[in-house]
Design a protein around this motif. Sequence first.
Motif, mmCIF file in Angstrom:
data_model
loop_
_atom_site.group_PDB
_atom_site.id
_atom_site.type_symbol
_atom_site.label_atom_id
_atom_site.label_comp_id
_atom_site.label_asym_id
_atom_site.label_seq_id
_atom_site.Cartn_x
_atom_site.Cartn_y
_atom_site.Cartn_z
ATOM 1 N N ILE A 29 0.828 -1.205 0.000
ATOM 2 C CA ILE A 29 0.000 0.000 0.000
ATOM 3 C C ILE A 29 0.865 1.260 0.000
ATOM 4 C CG2 ILE A 29 -1.673 1.312 1.384
ATOM 5 C CD1 ILE A 29 -2.982 -1.347 2.086
ATOM 6 N N SER A 30 2.038 1.202 0.617
ATOM 7 C CA SER A 30 2.954 2.350 0.591
ATOM 8 C C SER A 30 3.414 2.645 -0.828
ATOM 9 C CB SER A 30 4.168 2.073 1.489
ATOM 10 O OG SER A 30 3.790 1.931 2.832
ATOM 11 N N LEU A 31 3.727 1.603 -1.570
ATOM 12 C CA LEU A 31 4.146 1.786 -2.959
ATOM 13 C C LEU A 31 3.014 2.340 -3.807
ATOM 14 C CD1 LEU A 31 6.123 -1.559 -3.418
ATOM 15 C CD2 LEU A 31 7.113 0.733 -3.496
ATOM 16 N N MET A 32 1.849 1.702 -3.720
ATOM 17 C CA MET A 32 0.719 2.135 -4.537
ATOM 18 C C MET A 32 0.272 3.556 -4.190
ATOM 19 S SD MET A 32 -1.818 -1.039 -5.194
ATOM 20 C CE MET A 32 -1.308 -2.583 -5.937
ATOM 21 N N SER A 33 0.389 3.927 -2.925
ATOM 22 C CA SER A 33 -0.066 5.252 -2.495
ATOM 23 C C SER A 33 0.617 6.367 -3.275
ATOM 24 C CB SER A 33 0.180 5.445 -0.998
ATOM 25 O OG SER A 33 -0.653 4.609 -0.234
ATOM 26 N N ILE A 34 1.903 6.194 -3.560
ATOM 27 C CA ILE A 34 2.654 7.254 -4.233
ATOM 28 C C ILE A 34 2.776 6.995 -5.738
ATOM 29 C CG2 ILE A 34 3.912 7.924 -2.172
ATOM 30 C CD1 ILE A 34 6.278 6.254 -3.144
ATOM 31 N N GLY A 35 1.973 6.042 -6.242
ATOM 32 C CA GLY A 35 1.940 5.806 -7.682
ATOM 33 C C GLY A 35 3.044 4.915 -8.208
ATOM 34 N N VAL A 36 3.786 4.262 -7.307
ATOM 35 C CA VAL A 36 4.825 3.322 -7.735
ATOM 36 C C VAL A 36 4.173 1.970 -8.007
ATOM 37 C CG1 VAL A 36 6.934 2.104 -7.050
ATOM 38 C CG2 VAL A 36 6.613 4.514 -6.415
ATOM 39 N N GLN A 37 4.544 1.347 -9.098
ATOM 40 C CA GLN A 37 3.979 0.051 -9.442
ATOM 41 C C GLN A 37 4.517 -1.020 -8.493
ATOM 42 O OE1 GLN A 37 4.922 -0.496 -13.600
ATOM 43 N NE2 GLN A 37 4.107 1.530 -14.114
ATOM 44 N N SER A 38 3.601 -1.716 -7.822
ATOM 45 C CA SER A 38 3.966 -2.733 -6.835
ATOM 46 C C SER A 38 4.082 -4.087 -7.535
ATOM 47 C CB SER A 38 2.905 -2.790 -5.727
ATOM 48 O OG SER A 38 3.203 -3.804 -4.804
ATOM 49 N N ILE A 39 5.287 -4.634 -7.540
ATOM 50 C CA ILE A 39 5.559 -5.896 -8.248
ATOM 51 C C ILE A 39 5.679 -7.016 -7.218
ATOM 52 C CG2 ILE A 39 7.004 -7.052 -9.930
ATOM 53 C CD1 ILE A 39 5.724 -4.368 -10.889
ATOM 54 N N ALA A 40 4.660 -7.849 -7.129
ATOM 55 C CA ALA A 40 4.648 -8.938 -6.152
ATOM 56 C C ALA A 40 5.300 -10.181 -6.750
ATOM 57 C CB ALA A 40 3.215 -9.246 -5.735
ATOM 58 N N ILE A 41 6.296 -10.713 -6.051
ATOM 59 C CA ILE A 41 7.001 -11.915 -6.502
ATOM 60 C C ILE A 41 6.864 -12.988 -5.430
ATOM 61 C CG2 ILE A 41 9.223 -12.877 -7.205
ATOM 62 C CD1 ILE A 41 10.063 -10.111 -8.124
ATOM 63 N N TYR A 42 6.481 -14.188 -5.847
ATOM 64 C CA TYR A 42 6.351 -15.283 -4.897
ATOM 65 C C TYR A 42 7.690 -15.530 -4.197
ATOM 66 C CZ TYR A 42 1.785 -16.645 -6.799
ATOM 67 O OH TYR A 42 0.468 -16.668 -7.178
ATOM 68 N N PRO A 43 7.707 -15.659 -2.881
ATOM 69 C CA PRO A 43 8.973 -15.895 -2.180
ATOM 70 C C PRO A 43 9.597 -17.245 -2.519
ATOM 71 C CG PRO A 43 7.103 -16.117 -0.679
ATOM 72 C CD PRO A 43 6.577 -15.538 -1.949
ATOM 73 N N THR A 44 8.805 -18.149 -3.097
ATOM 74 C CA THR A 44 9.319 -19.457 -3.502
ATOM 75 C C THR A 44 9.954 -19.429 -4.889
ATOM 76 O OG1 THR A 44 7.091 -20.003 -4.290
ATOM 77 C CG2 THR A 44 7.681 -20.738 -2.067
ATOM 78 N N SER A 45 9.923 -18.288 -5.547
ATOM 79 C CA SER A 45 10.465 -18.179 -6.905
ATOM 80 C C SER A 45 11.972 -18.431 -6.915
ATOM 81 C CB SER A 45 10.191 -16.790 -7.481
ATOM 82 O OG SER A 45 8.810 -16.541 -7.587
ATOM 83 N N ILE A 46 12.439 -19.081 -7.971
ATOM 84 C CA ILE A 46 13.873 -19.296 -8.108
ATOM 85 C C ILE A 46 14.533 -18.016 -8.606
ATOM 86 C CG2 ILE A 46 13.571 -21.762 -8.529
ATOM 87 C CD1 ILE A 46 13.974 -21.210 -11.514
ATOM 88 N N ALA A 47 15.834 -17.928 -8.430
ATOM 89 C CA ALA A 47 16.571 -16.713 -8.778
ATOM 90 C C ALA A 47 16.373 -16.325 -10.243
ATOM 91 C CB ALA A 47 18.053 -16.898 -8.467
ATOM 92 N N GLU A 48 16.321 -17.323 -11.128
ATOM 93 C CA GLU A 48 16.153 -17.053 -12.561
ATOM 94 C C GLU A 48 14.847 -16.314 -12.839
ATOM 95 O OE1 GLU A 48 15.787 -19.485 -16.821
ATOM 96 O OE2 GLU A 48 16.129 -20.571 -14.950
ATOM 97 N N ASP A 49 13.750 -16.755 -12.215
ATOM 98 C CA ASP A 49 12.455 -16.099 -12.423
ATOM 99 C C ASP A 49 12.435 -14.711 -11.795
ATOM 100 O OD1 ASP A 49 11.448 -18.185 -13.883
ATOM 101 O OD2 ASP A 49 10.371 -19.112 -12.216
#
Length: 453
Positions: A133-153
Amino acid sequence: MTTAKNTETGRLEAHDQSPPVDLRGIPSPVKNPGTTWSIDGIANPQAEHIDREILDHPAASIGHLIRRRTTATPGKEAYRFRDVAENWVSLTWSQFNDRVQELSAGLLAVGLTKDSAAAIIAGTSIEWVEADISLMSIGVQSIAIYPTSIAEDISYILQDSGSRVAIVEDASQVTKLLAIRAEVPHLDQVFVIDPTFRVADVTGEASSSEEAEDIREWISPIAELRRLGSEYLAHDAEVVNKAIAQVDHDTVACLQYTSGTTGKPKGAIITHGAWVKNVASVCSIGTIYDDDLHFIWLPMAHLFGRFLVYLSADAGVTTAVDGRIDKIVENLQEVKPTLMGGAPRIFEKAYSAIMAQFEGDGVKAKLGKVSMSLALEDTEARLAGRRSSAWHRAKLAVADRVVLSKIRARSAGACACSSPAPRRLTRTSPSGSPPWACPSPRATDSPRAASPT
């Protein structure tokens, strides 16, 4: 901040050094009627009540959604979460907003601006909600990445989104970022949520003291971001509110990436308008009640999890947050939520586990089967608009005392599903969960059906 009634419109408005917070369309408290409606949906358009004020005046953005909620109910409990000692801690909307403003100001201080991007790589927690919400509040695009994602992804998503900042959970995520650092030169800063994290934990592999120092400059605890935000707000108390005012329905809120199971993750562009209008459409039908308690454990990198967070904020209901899968059962027993979202398979497993207790021909099995049958018959009658006979209600009361209440104590109330739930689940009770959740009409049992988003 003060509030006053506009003499022309009659609406309550907030006043401070920034422009008044537009409170049109904010959902008003809805009392739980303790009645039921058909699980098959509204019978006809005339029978469906829609609050046009809510539907026609959605929040201008996610940041505005939080500001107007804070203005309307500053002292009401907003979030509940576990501290390091595993005790439940609460935040009011005013306290939550203060924490969001501090983080937002810190993000502005490190150079993020509207339409830039930042990633969150962490499990579901109050810190995730605050960061998003802090990111979205100031108009920054919030990019959610699964914590289980491998480094390549992770590397691919950071490159594709152009993320300049990453907010990560712990040392395990930092290790992944260090492994791909050369591939993401645009990633200027990394902030770590885990309060026990020490940069020294990840500098041991550095080939030189210069490299170690470079890593220390690249990685900081999230407390540093809050410190920068606090200093910025002391200099300009309205800096975040001014940034919020620049965000509108057309501003991109996030790039929602797929899990990548069928190839490279694909990012869907979702605007603030898309989020707030969907939230308003649900709030407008009045099936979320003022005394509801929402429990969220879903991964926030999933679109449905994020939707439930924004929905509960717009409706003003309290949300308990804990994304640890191994704590779900314990949390349900302690929190006793009336609202919880999840994939149908979660409720399938719960349903199967309960029914498995009643297999066989023993006394316990027979009592369980009779009790479940009585609850189901009562539910079917209520869904048809009828009241069970006095004799049936008397038997159900005994079944509730002996069997159903014990199961209900370990279960959530109403549920919402991220895809259509099997009919045997939605049909077994008007609350959208199995009959042990609501075997008889009570003011505390909110009768809502499981539904797709």
